[in-house]
Design an enzyme around this catalytic site. Structure first.
Site, mmCIF file in Angstrom:
data_model
loop_
_atom_site.group_PDB
_atom_site.id
_atom_site.type_symbol
_atom_site.label_atom_id
_atom_site.label_comp_id
_atom_site.label_asym_id
_atom_site.label_seq_id
_atom_site.Cartn_x
_atom_site.Cartn_y
_atom_site.Cartn_z
ATOM 1 N N SER A 29 0.838 -1.202 0.000
ATOM 2 C CA SER A 29 0.000 0.000 0.000
ATOM 3 C C SER A 29 0.870 1.249 0.000
ATOM 4 O O SER A 29 1.990 1.246 0.516
ATOM 5 C CB SER A 29 -0.865 -0.013 1.254
ATOM 6 O OG SER A 29 -1.419 1.264 1.501
ATOM 7 N N TYR A 61 -0.413 -0.227 10.141
ATOM 8 C CA TYR A 61 -0.704 -0.895 8.869
ATOM 9 C C TYR A 61 0.428 -0.651 7.861
ATOM 10 O O TYR A 61 0.957 -1.602 7.265
ATOM 11 C CB TYR A 61 -2.037 -0.358 8.346
ATOM 12 C CG TYR A 61 -2.414 -0.749 6.943
ATOM 13 C CD1 TYR A 61 -2.988 -1.990 6.672
ATOM 14 C CD2 TYR A 61 -2.238 0.142 5.875
ATOM 15 C CE1 TYR A 61 -3.371 -2.332 5.380
ATOM 16 C CE2 TYR A 61 -2.616 -0.192 4.588
ATOM 17 C CZ TYR A 61 -3.182 -1.426 4.339
ATOM 18 O OH TYR A 61 -3.560 -1.753 3.064
ATOM 19 N N LYS A 111 2.989 -3.439 6.278
ATOM 20 C CA LYS A 111 3.134 -3.622 4.822
ATOM 21 C C LYS A 111 4.613 -3.449 4.425
ATOM 22 O O LYS A 111 5.139 -4.211 3.623
ATOM 23 C CB LYS A 111 2.267 -2.613 4.065
ATOM 24 C CG LYS A 111 0.768 -2.879 4.162
ATOM 25 C CD LYS A 111 0.348 -4.108 3.369
ATOM 26 C CE LYS A 111 -1.166 -4.269 3.296
ATOM 27 N NZ LYS A 111 -1.569 -5.543 2.659
HETATM 28 N N1 LIG Z 1 -8.642 -1.323 -1.156
HETATM 29 C C1 LIG Z 1 -7.667 -0.440 -1.068
HETATM 30 O O1 LIG Z 1 -7.856 0.796 -1.215
HETATM 31 C C2 LIG Z 1 -6.279 -0.913 -0.801
HETATM 32 C C3 LIG Z 1 -5.220 0.004 -0.869
HETATM 33 C C4 LIG Z 1 -3.925 -0.423 -0.602
HETATM 34 C C5 LIG Z 1 -3.704 -1.759 -0.294
HETATM 35 N N2 LIG Z 1 -4.746 -2.640 -0.232
HETATM 36 C C6 LIG Z 1 -4.451 -4.029 0.136
HETATM 37 O O2 LIG Z 1 -4.971 -4.878 -0.884
HETATM 38 C C7 LIG Z 1 -5.441 -6.101 -0.296
HETATM 39 C C8 LIG Z 1 -6.890 -6.350 -0.687
HETATM 40 O O3 LIG Z 1 -7.638 -5.184 -0.376
HETATM 41 P P1 LIG Z 1 -9.220 -5.246 -0.238
HETATM 42 O O4 LIG Z 1 -9.702 -3.855 -0.462
HETATM 43 O O5 LIG Z 1 -9.746 -6.360 -1.043
HETATM 44 O O6 LIG Z 1 -9.353 -5.548 1.319
HETATM 45 P P2 LIG Z 1 -10.512 -6.367 2.050
HETATM 46 O O7 LIG Z 1 -10.489 -5.956 3.459
HETATM 47 O O8 LIG Z 1 -11.778 -6.228 1.272
HETATM 48 O O9 LIG Z 1 -9.971 -7.858 1.898
HETATM 49 C C9 LIG Z 1 -8.981 -8.395 2.730
HETATM 50 C C10 LIG Z 1 -9.409 -9.803 3.082
HETATM 51 O O10 LIG Z 1 -8.443 -10.379 3.980
HETATM 52 C C11 LIG Z 1 -9.176 -11.214 4.848
HETATM 53 N N3 LIG Z 1 -8.431 -11.497 6.080
HETATM 54 C C12 LIG Z 1 -8.278 -10.692 7.162
HETATM 55 N N4 LIG Z 1 -7.635 -11.333 8.144
HETATM 56 C C13 LIG Z 1 -7.357 -12.580 7.686
HETATM 57 C C14 LIG Z 1 -6.715 -13.713 8.249
HETATM 58 N N5 LIG Z 1 -6.196 -13.684 9.494
HETATM 59 N N6 LIG Z 1 -6.624 -14.832 7.507
HETATM 60 C C15 LIG Z 1 -7.135 -14.857 6.251
HETATM 61 N N7 LIG Z 1 -7.759 -13.820 5.668
HETATM 62 C C16 LIG Z 1 -7.876 -12.696 6.375
HETATM 63 C C17 LIG Z 1 -10.448 -10.445 5.137
HETATM 64 O O11 LIG Z 1 -11.455 -11.319 5.625
HETATM 65 C C18 LIG Z 1 -10.762 -9.843 3.775
HETATM 66 O O12 LIG Z 1 -11.664 -10.650 3.064
HETATM 67 C C19 LIG Z 1 -5.251 -5.961 1.215
HETATM 68 O O13 LIG Z 1 -4.022 -6.590 1.562
HETATM 69 C C20 LIG Z 1 -5.133 -4.464 1.409
HETATM 70 O O14 LIG Z 1 -4.350 -4.142 2.537
HETATM 71 C C21 LIG Z 1 -6.020 -2.232 -0.488
#
Ligand SMILES: NC(=O)c1ccc[n+]([C@@H]2O[C@H](COP(=O)([O-])OP(=O)(O)OC[C@H]3O[C@@H](n4cnc5c(N)ncnc54)[C@H](O)[C@@H]3O)[C@@H](O)[C@H]2O)c1
Ligand SMILES: NC(=O)c1ccc[n+]([C@@H]2O[C@H](COP(=O)([O-])OP(=O)(O)OC[C@H]3O[C@@H](n4cnc5c(N)ncnc54)[C@H](O)[C@@H]3O)[C@@H](O)[C@H]2O)c1
Lengths: 321, 321
Positions: free
Chosen positions: A123, A147, A151
């Protein structure tokens, strides 16, 4: 090709699965199987000739990663994570999932002694203020959240494990994914999406920060595009610096709203109510604004060119066009 | 004031202890007690009115850090570490000591719920080639060794734990400490010291790289000076970016040798034998060369101004002047 996706029940995960089942191939190879893992049971969409299995559990739990690696997936998308706000309020959970979960997964691959491609969603939260006008690729990451710290630590592991030949990793630093579909969430960044999403549904949305705030966005569609590109890229082109800042659209909130007005009219933008919130603004002020993302662009990662495009992608993908 | 030093039996640790017992005060407060910890039994020099205790064990072992924190030291110097070469050949040991050892210590402090100053010795090994001519403070760390990766991860923890108020941390990225006293060691960087140390003892030394190689050095005396300065600095002046690149003397190997000739004569430098070693050169080529270290200088961290000074410090401190 066998694919493993962690965090597969999440927003990006679900869109990635849909895209893979539609493409039926990845990085030039036919997809035979997709394993989905999440702590929330992932849906298992059907597709002729592709085995889709779902696994539910905590990625950081003992043995969980080993079980997922047992079938030696060729391609691993590591998306599981606890979001920024939760990692901040729940210290232990954030470190457990974002750091230990990643390390456990990476170690399971290391010990399985084969060399898959691993694509990890980092991120732009690895960066912290103060920033130059445009953040170059070589700017130092100094996270201002737990966070972002987690990362950054996972990025460092990915890079070292790749250098040592344990796997072939590519880390992609996602900008804010906007417009995030679904219900409003409590993330401090939530308003960037809700000021577009809610008005398009005829509902009011609250804008807690001044219109002058600058931020970088890419659509969920682009996020999936980044993942697909990262899966297919020649590792030699990436070189030793495995973590790449993704491109996006850097705009002010005012420009977001102007784009919404161009795309959907002023009756829609009138639904945005400005209710300044000092706490939200204080957080957002430390967030990165604009990125150069030169390496990623040169390596073929592409995002939208304007916020209008981002809104249109949302209307096409979520509102049936 | 009660002080804890991890890695106290090491080269820097021993010099720090000697300096503290001589100063009898630190950061404006009288020293009452110094606890020394190392996996090798640390010596316990005597000093009237200061309690010096030694503890021996593996910092990463369960309970070890908690025991060291039980008496709530006001000042913690965390120097314990596995060096670069060993962290590279012994993957598990490096991560265990440099990453898990640091995390265990930091967590013990967090859970003890008080707020000591923690000074951590990081390394310029957090940086990896290619570099600009002079590396600025805001250059991104992309380590090319597991050691550098582990130091970077510990830096990130230190920063986050400080931001959260668990302790008040300052990370100092040491340049190569030269002239390292004692026997030659197997570190790839060993020759930077041995080409000075051995000839001053009338012994031959081998130079495995070209004279054009540029590298940054500071004396053991300066390293101790950095630690003392980091202990006393006002945390507010440091701000949120807790990890500082230390100043040093950036010189070519040729300039090192010229300085030795100026200080000790050509009979001494004649003892340096050039035996090019491709493997050593390949490693050294990825090492950082020169640093700006502007923030550290502004914050009052000082090193030698020339390599002549570094040699004279060695002669005074190790060879009785
Ligand atoms: N959406 C954004 O704006 C954004 C920006 C930067 C980075 N990211 C990263 O991209 C990735 C996906 O983002 P997203 O928006 O789909 O997030 P999200 O929160 O919708 O999905 C993350 C998933 O990880 C699962 N999770 C959490 N703890 C867990 C565990 N202990 N074991 C297994 N699974 C677990 C959650 O249940 C969730 O379904 C994440 O790593 C997030 O940090 C997202
Ligand atoms: N000397 C340099 O050029 C240099 C440069 C950059 C950073 N550093 C860092 O500065 C610190 C001190 O450097 P040094 O030159 O004195 O190193 P050193 O190797 O002489 O001392 C490190 C000490 O840590 C101890 N140690 C190792 N594993 C341990 C464990 N599991 N539990 C407890 N103690 C353990 C060792 O026994 C040793 O006494 C180290 O963290 C090092 O990484 C040194």
């Amino acid at each position: 090709m066998r694919i493993l996706i962690t965090g597969a029940a999440g927003m990006v995960g679900r869109k990635l699965v849909a895209r893979l089942l539609q493409d039926r191939q990845l990085a030039g190879r036919t997809i035979a199987a997709i394993d989905l893992h999440d702590i929330v049971a992932p849906e298992t969409p059907q597709a002729d000739g592709i085995s889709v299995r779902a696994f539910t559990g905590d990625l950081a739990a003992a043995g969980a990663s080993e079980a997922l690696i047992a079938d030696r997936p060729d391609m691993i998308f590591h998306l599981a994570g606890v979001v920024s706000g939760e990692a901040e309020t729940n210290f232990d959970l954030g470190y457990r999932v974002n750091l230990d979960g990643s390390r456990t997964l990476f170690d399971a691959i290391r010990l399985a002694n084969y060399k898959p491609r691993v694509v990890f969603t980092s991120s732009i939260a690895v960066f912290g203020a103060p920033f130059p006008e445009v953040i170059p690729d070589e700017f130092h990451p100094t996270p201002m959240t737990s966070y972002g710290t987690q990362k950054l630590m996972a990025e460092a592991l990915l890079s070292d494990y790749t250098r040592r030949g344990f796997f072939d990793g590519v880390g992609i630093r996602l900008p804010t994914i906007c417009v995030r579909p679904g219900k409003p969430n409590k993330a401090a960044s939530g308003f960037f999406s809700s000021i577009i999403r809610e008005p398009l549904h005829g509902q009011e949305a609250v804008l807690p920060v001044p219109r002058s705030v600058v931020h970088t966005h890419a659509s969920p569609r682009s996020a999936v595009g980044f993942l697909i590109r990262a899966a297919g890229i020649d590792g030699a082109l990436v070189g030793p610096r495995r973590n790449l800042t993704m491109p996006g659209v850097g705009v002010t909130v005012g420009e977001q709203i102007e784009a919404l007005e161009r795309v959907a009219g002023s009756a829609v933008t009138k639904l945005i109510r400005e209710v300044p919130d000092a706490a939200t603004w204080a957080i957002v002020q430390n967030w990165p604004t604009r990125f150069e993302a030169r390496r990623a662009r040169e390596l073929g990662f592409t995002a939208e060119q304007s916020f209008d495009e981002i809104i249109r992608a949302h209307i096409e993908d979520e509102l049936g066009g």
